[in-house]
Motif scaffolding. Structure first.
Motif, PDB file in Angstrom:
ATOM      1  N   GLY A  68      34.402  33.453  35.787  1.00 23.93           N
ATOM      2  CA  GLY A  68      35.002  34.770  35.981  1.00 23.93           C
ATOM      3  C   GLY A  68      34.050  35.917  35.725  1.00 23.93           C
ATOM      4  N   SER A  69      33.255  35.824  34.656  1.00 19.52           N
ATOM      5  CA  SER A  69      32.414  36.977  34.299  1.00 19.52           C
ATOM      6  C   SER A  69      31.384  37.280  35.374  1.00 19.52           C
ATOM      7  CB  SER A  69      31.714  36.771  32.957  1.00 19.52           C
ATOM      8  OG  SER A  69      32.035  35.552  32.389  1.00 19.52           O
ATOM      9  N   VAL A  70      30.844  36.217  35.997  1.00 17.50           N
ATOM     10  CA  VAL A  70      29.837  36.429  37.035  1.00 17.50           C
ATOM     11  C   VAL A  70      30.433  37.229  38.185  1.00 17.50           C
ATOM     12  CG1 VAL A  70      28.287  35.297  38.665  1.00 17.50           C
ATOM     13  CG2 VAL A  70      28.687  34.280  36.441  1.00 17.50           C
ATOM     14  N   TYR A  71      31.609  36.787  38.605  1.00 15.22           N
ATOM     15  CA  TYR A  71      32.278  37.427  39.731  1.00 15.22           C
ATOM     16  C   TYR A  71      32.607  38.878  39.405  1.00 15.22           C
ATOM     17  CZ  TYR A  71      35.681  37.922  43.495  1.00 15.22           C
ATOM     18  OH  TYR A  71      36.360  38.326  44.601  1.00 15.22           O
ATOM     19  N   MET A  72      33.167  39.089  38.221  1.00 15.73           N
ATOM     20  CA  MET A  72      33.597  40.435  37.850  1.00 15.73           C
ATOM     21  C   MET A  72      32.406  41.377  37.724  1.00 15.73           C
ATOM     22  SD  MET A  72      36.749  40.366  37.891  1.00 15.73           S
ATOM     23  CE  MET A  72      38.001  39.109  38.038  1.00 15.73           C
ATOM     24  N   LEU A  73      31.302  40.859  37.190  1.00 17.31           N
ATOM     25  CA  LEU A  73      30.128  41.719  37.042  1.00 17.31           C
ATOM     26  C   LEU A  73      29.573  42.097  38.407  1.00 17.31           C
ATOM     27  CD1 LEU A  73      28.209  43.130  35.171  1.00 17.31           C
ATOM     28  CD2 LEU A  73      26.792  41.106  35.110  1.00 17.31           C
ATOM     29  N   LEU A  74      29.539  41.139  39.323  1.00 14.63           N
ATOM     30  CA  LEU A  74      29.041  41.434  40.671  1.00 14.63           C
ATOM     31  C   LEU A  74      29.902  42.514  41.323  1.00 14.63           C
ATOM     32  CD1 LEU A  74      27.092  40.606  43.032  1.00 14.63           C
ATOM     33  CD2 LEU A  74      28.967  39.233  43.877  1.00 14.63           C
ATOM     34  N   ALA A  75      31.231  42.333  41.226  1.00 10.25           N
ATOM     35  CA  ALA A  75      32.137  43.298  41.845  1.00 10.25           C
ATOM     36  C   ALA A  75      31.968  44.670  41.206  1.00 10.25           C
ATOM     37  CB  ALA A  75      33.577  42.821  41.718  1.00 10.25           C
ATOM     38  N   ALA A  76      31.837  44.699  39.878  1.00  4.84           N
ATOM     39  CA  ALA A  76      31.728  45.977  39.181  1.00  4.84           C
ATOM     40  C   ALA A  76      30.408  46.660  39.496  1.00  4.84           C
ATOM     41  CB  ALA A  76      31.851  45.758  37.676  1.00  4.84           C
ATOM     42  N   LYS A  77      29.357  45.857  39.690  1.00  4.79           N
ATOM     43  CA  LYS A  77      28.033  46.424  39.905  1.00  4.79           C
ATOM     44  C   LYS A  77      27.889  46.992  41.316  1.00  4.79           C
ATOM     45  CE  LYS A  77      23.301  44.862  39.758  1.00  4.79           C
ATOM     46  NZ  LYS A  77      22.464  45.869  39.149  1.00  4.79           N
ATOM     47  N   LEU A  78      28.380  46.256  42.308  1.00  4.86           N
ATOM     48  CA  LEU A  78      28.155  46.686  43.690  1.00  4.86           C
ATOM     49  C   LEU A  78      29.127  47.774  44.125  1.00  4.86           C
ATOM     50  CD1 LEU A  78      27.347  43.436  45.637  1.00  4.86           C
ATOM     51  CD2 LEU A  78      25.796  45.173  44.779  1.00  4.86           C
ATOM     52  N   GLN A  79      30.422  47.552  43.872  1.00  9.93           N
ATOM     53  CA  GLN A  79      31.454  48.521  44.264  1.00  9.93           C
ATOM     54  C   GLN A  79      31.427  48.834  45.753  1.00  9.93           C
ATOM     55  OE1 GLN A  79      33.631  50.450  42.110  1.00  9.93           O
ATOM     56  NE2 GLN A  79      33.054  49.207  40.373  1.00  9.93           N
ATOM     57  N   LYS A  80      30.992  47.905  46.567  1.00 11.19           N
ATOM     58  CA  LYS A  80      31.076  48.155  48.007  1.00 11.19           C
ATOM     59  C   LYS A  80      31.374  46.879  48.766  1.00 11.19           C
ATOM     60  CE  LYS A  80      26.617  49.797  47.764  1.00 11.19           C
ATOM     61  NZ  LYS A  80      25.304  50.201  48.190  1.00 11.19           N
ATOM     62  N   PHE A  81      31.860  47.099  50.000  1.00  9.13           N
ATOM     63  CA  PHE A  81      32.293  45.948  50.777  1.00  9.13           C
ATOM     64  C   PHE A  81      31.097  45.122  51.239  1.00  9.13           C
ATOM     65  CE2 PHE A  81      33.620  43.828  54.699  1.00  9.13           C
ATOM     66  CZ  PHE A  81      34.714  43.140  54.210  1.00  9.13           C
ATOM     67  N   GLY A  82      31.255  43.801  51.224  1.00  8.87           N
ATOM     68  CA  GLY A  82      30.213  42.923  51.743  1.00  8.87           C
ATOM     69  C   GLY A  82      29.646  41.999  50.685  1.00  8.87           C
ATOM     70  N   GLY A  83      29.591  42.479  49.442  1.00 11.72           N
ATOM     71  CA  GLY A  83      28.961  41.688  48.390  1.00 11.72           C
ATOM     72  C   GLY A  83      29.614  40.332  48.209  1.00 11.72           C
TER      73      GLY A  83
ATOM     74  N   LEU B 274      41.208  42.953  41.520  1.00 10.23           N
ATOM     75  CA  LEU B 274      40.025  42.114  41.322  1.00 10.23           C
ATOM     76  C   LEU B 274      40.424  40.713  40.870  1.00 10.23           C
ATOM     77  CD1 LEU B 274      37.427  44.497  39.689  1.00 10.23           C
ATOM     78  CD2 LEU B 274      37.265  43.328  41.873  1.00 10.23           C
ATOM     79  N   LEU B 275      41.417  40.660  39.991  1.00  8.24           N
ATOM     80  CA  LEU B 275      41.871  39.369  39.490  1.00  8.24           C
ATOM     81  C   LEU B 275      42.405  38.528  40.643  1.00  8.24           C
ATOM     82  CD1 LEU B 275      41.890  38.180  36.710  1.00  8.24           C
ATOM     83  CD2 LEU B 275      44.245  38.911  36.417  1.00  8.24           C
ATOM     84  N   PHE B 276      43.216  39.170  41.475  1.00  9.99           N
ATOM     85  CA  PHE B 276      43.796  38.474  42.620  1.00  9.99           C
ATOM     86  C   PHE B 276      42.692  38.006  43.575  1.00  9.99           C
ATOM     87  CE2 PHE B 276      46.351  38.832  46.727  1.00  9.99           C
ATOM     88  CZ  PHE B 276      46.891  37.566  46.563  1.00  9.99           C
ATOM     89  N   SER B 277      41.710  38.877  43.798  1.00 10.12           N
ATOM     90  CA  SER B 277      40.648  38.492  44.726  1.00 10.12           C
ATOM     91  C   SER B 277      39.818  37.355  44.136  1.00 10.12           C
ATOM     92  CB  SER B 277      39.774  39.692  45.073  1.00 10.12           C
ATOM     93  OG  SER B 277      38.672  39.779  44.226  1.00 10.12           O
ATOM     94  N   TYR B 278      39.690  37.319  42.803  1.00  6.09           N
ATOM     95  CA  TYR B 278      38.964  36.207  42.172  1.00  6.09           C
ATOM     96  C   TYR B 278      39.710  34.893  42.374  1.00  6.09           C
ATOM     97  CZ  TYR B 278      36.810  33.269  38.662  1.00  6.09           C
ATOM     98  OH  TYR B 278      36.176  32.230  38.035  1.00  6.09           O
ATOM     99  N   VAL B 279      41.049  34.952  42.269  1.00  2.52           N
ATOM    100  CA  VAL B 279      41.843  33.749  42.509  1.00  2.52           C
ATOM    101  C   VAL B 279      41.577  33.232  43.920  1.00  2.52           C
ATOM    102  CG1 VAL B 279      44.174  32.855  42.783  1.00  2.52           C
ATOM    103  CG2 VAL B 279      43.655  34.381  40.892  1.00  2.52           C
TER     104      VAL B 279
ATOM    105  N   ALA C 203      46.679  24.322  39.494  1.00  4.57           N
ATOM    106  CA  ALA C 203      45.683  24.348  38.427  1.00  4.57           C
ATOM    107  C   ALA C 203      44.636  25.413  38.697  1.00  4.57           C
ATOM    108  CB  ALA C 203      45.017  22.975  38.305  1.00  4.57           C
ATOM    109  N   THR C 204      44.223  25.540  39.956  1.00  6.75           N
ATOM    110  CA  THR C 204      43.220  26.543  40.279  1.00  6.75           C
ATOM    111  C   THR C 204      43.764  27.942  40.057  1.00  6.75           C
ATOM    112  OG1 THR C 204      42.389  25.053  41.950  1.00  6.75           O
ATOM    113  CG2 THR C 204      41.586  27.292  42.029  1.00  6.75           C
ATOM    114  N   LEU C 205      45.029  28.152  40.444  1.00  6.31           N
ATOM    115  CA  LEU C 205      45.644  29.465  40.254  1.00  6.31           C
ATOM    116  C   LEU C 205      45.634  29.841  38.781  1.00  6.31           C
ATOM    117  CD1 LEU C 205      47.357  31.836  41.419  1.00  6.31           C
ATOM    118  CD2 LEU C 205      49.356  30.481  40.830  1.00  6.31           C
ATOM    119  N   VAL C 206      46.127  28.928  37.935  1.00  6.48           N
ATOM    120  CA  VAL C 206      46.218  29.228  36.503  1.00  6.48           C
ATOM    121  C   VAL C 206      44.828  29.455  35.923  1.00  6.48           C
ATOM    122  CG1 VAL C 206      46.892  28.285  34.276  1.00  6.48           C
ATOM    123  CG2 VAL C 206      48.357  27.939  36.264  1.00  6.48           C
ATOM    124  N   CYS C 207      43.900  28.553  36.241  1.00  4.27           N
ATOM    125  CA  CYS C 207      42.564  28.651  35.668  1.00  4.27           C
ATOM    126  C   CYS C 207      41.840  29.898  36.155  1.00  4.27           C
ATOM    127  CB  CYS C 207      41.743  27.417  36.014  1.00  4.27           C
ATOM    128  SG  CYS C 207      42.313  25.974  35.151  1.00  4.27           S
TER     129      CYS C 207
END
Lengths: 230, 199
Positions: B54-69, B116-121, B173-177
């Motif tokens: 999760g942290s990797v994904y969230m950091l990428l999203a927070a850092k780029l803040q633009k479509f495509g990443g 962001l959480l939903f998109s990570y799922v 399981a994937t949804l919950v995790c």
């Protein structure tokens, strides 16, 4: 002389071995293809991994032919999972492993450019390959620093506090990745990565007769299978 | 440099760096799920991986803040799956889920925590690629067992509850995790990166 295949030929072999899954080829066809793929390892001087792959494949085939007919219940379930499930993935693993271990980064970039893959994809791909060793090195540094403070020393210590381990290892890794991303950007911008136009390349790749020959050779098992010969 | 909505070279390099980390986490997840649940490792893989990355994904999203990443990350992951000898469908699953996840994150302009959480799922479901061959291969399993002289009824029993049951299990399981992993990731990013002023 050692054999060197063009990256594009390797890609072709990879796609072919994926076809074994789609087409449900017979065992004979599969063995023919695997023999061809495995001989690549030996021709390119990757004897050790070639031998390892051969041993795995042979034991799975042997399990399928000799053990499964006499197995029952749970053992059967488990063995068929292993011998069919893993064995069917093996052609992909073998050709993928070959492509991965014998292609340099330069060759990869060159092949991707020739395949007209956009730079938006090429640049992250190259970064990934370039970055793997850095992660390994960072990980060692982090573990050393943790040991210095007496955190998670010993074999199973990481597993005892999984959430803490995740935080203590992943966050420094991310911090450093963030910095390295900046450094790498500066370095590659200096080298003109964002310049428009056609880029020259140190590595030249070319499809040779050997490439075509091998591609045809590996297609033969499929032709025979689809033609109903095997 | 003036801020643009297009991906610049530094952005692409960041994506590459984070994708490499994500790939390492996927590899760790693969080995640990193979060690913990031999035989079913492909089924639990998406869940285990969603839990830890999760942290990797969230950091990428927070850092780029633009479509495509996120899309590019999905595509690159797919390509590496393919060349490391995974099934070719994993390529498609990663790309599709990557782009879908990107659109969802964009809808919350990469700021909404829930978005962001939903998109990570959704992104986590991209890892279903390596699971899919199980359903493709079912026929092959059955044919192989028949060829080895096993009773057809017995075979049907063997696979009856494996397929639908495991599929539903893997999805839930994937949804919950992914929810737990994404929440943990957001917490970590807030604790370590936002406070330090990095993103």
């Amino acid at each position: 002389m050692k054999l060197r295949l063009d990256p594009r030929a390797k890609l072709f072999l990879l796609v072919l071995s994926n076809l074994t899954l789609f087409l449900h080829v017979s065992l004979r066809t599969e063995i023919m293809l695997v023999v061809l793929l495995l001989s690549l390892y030996f021709l390119s001087g990757k004897t050790k991994s070639g031998l390892r792959m051969t041993a795995v494949y042979l034991s799975l085939v042997a399990a399928d032919l000799f053990v499964i007919p006499i197995a029952e219940g749970f053992v059967l379930n488990f063995l068929s999972m292993l011998s069919v499930g893993i064995r069917m993935m093996l052609p992909c693993v073998i050709s993928g492993g070959y492509a991965f271990s014998t292609t340099t980064v330069g060759e990869m970039v060159c092949a991707m450019r020739k395949l007209k893959i956009p730079e938006v994809i090429i640049i992250p791909c190259v970064t990934v390959v370039r970055f793997f060793p850095t992660i390994a090195e960072d990980y060692r540094h982090i573990r050393n620093a943790m040991a210095l403070r007496g955190i998670a020393t010993g074999n199973m210590a990481l597993l005892r506090h999984p959430v803490q381990s995740l935080e203590y290892i992943l966050i420094p890794l991310l911090m450093n990745s963030n910095n390295v991303a900046q450094d790498l950007s500066v370095a590659s911008m200096t080298k003109g990565i964002s310049m428009p136009g056609v880029h020259t390349s140190m590595t030249e790749i070319k499809m040779t007769k050997t490439d075509y020959l091998y591609m045809v050779l590996c297609t033969i098992p499929f032709v025979l299978f689809l033609g109903g010969v095997m | 440099m003036k801020p643009t909505n297009k991906l610049t070279v530094p952005d692409l390099i960041s994506i590459g760096v984070f994708t490499a980390l994500y790939f390492v986490l996927v590899t760790i997840a693969t080995f640990s799920s193979a060690a913990l649940f031999p035989g079913f490792n492909n089924v639990v893989l998406p869940a285990v991986c969603a839990l830890i990355s999760g942290s990797v994904y969230m950091l990428l999203a927070a850092k780029l803040q633009k479509f495509g990443g996120i899309s590019v990350m999905g595509i690159v992951m797919g390509m590496f799956f393919m060349t490391s000898g995974h099934f070719i469908v994993s390529f498609a699953a990663n790309i599709v889920m990557g782009i879908v996840a990107d659109f969802v994150a964009k809808a919350g302009s990469y700021k909404s925590r829930k978005g962001l959480l939903f998109s990570y799922v959704l992104f986590s479901y991209g890892l279903f690629g390596p699971v899919l061959p199980m359903w493709f291969m079912k026929d092959a399993y059955v044919a192989n067992l028949e060829a080895r002289g096993k009773d057809a009824v017995y075979i049907a029993e063997l696979f009856a509850n494996i397929n639908m049951g495991t599929f539903v299990f893997a999805v839930v399981a994937t949804l919950v995790c992914a929810l737990i992993g994404g929440w943990f990731g957001q917490k970590m990013i807030k604790k370590h990166f936002v406070k330090a002023g990095i993103v």
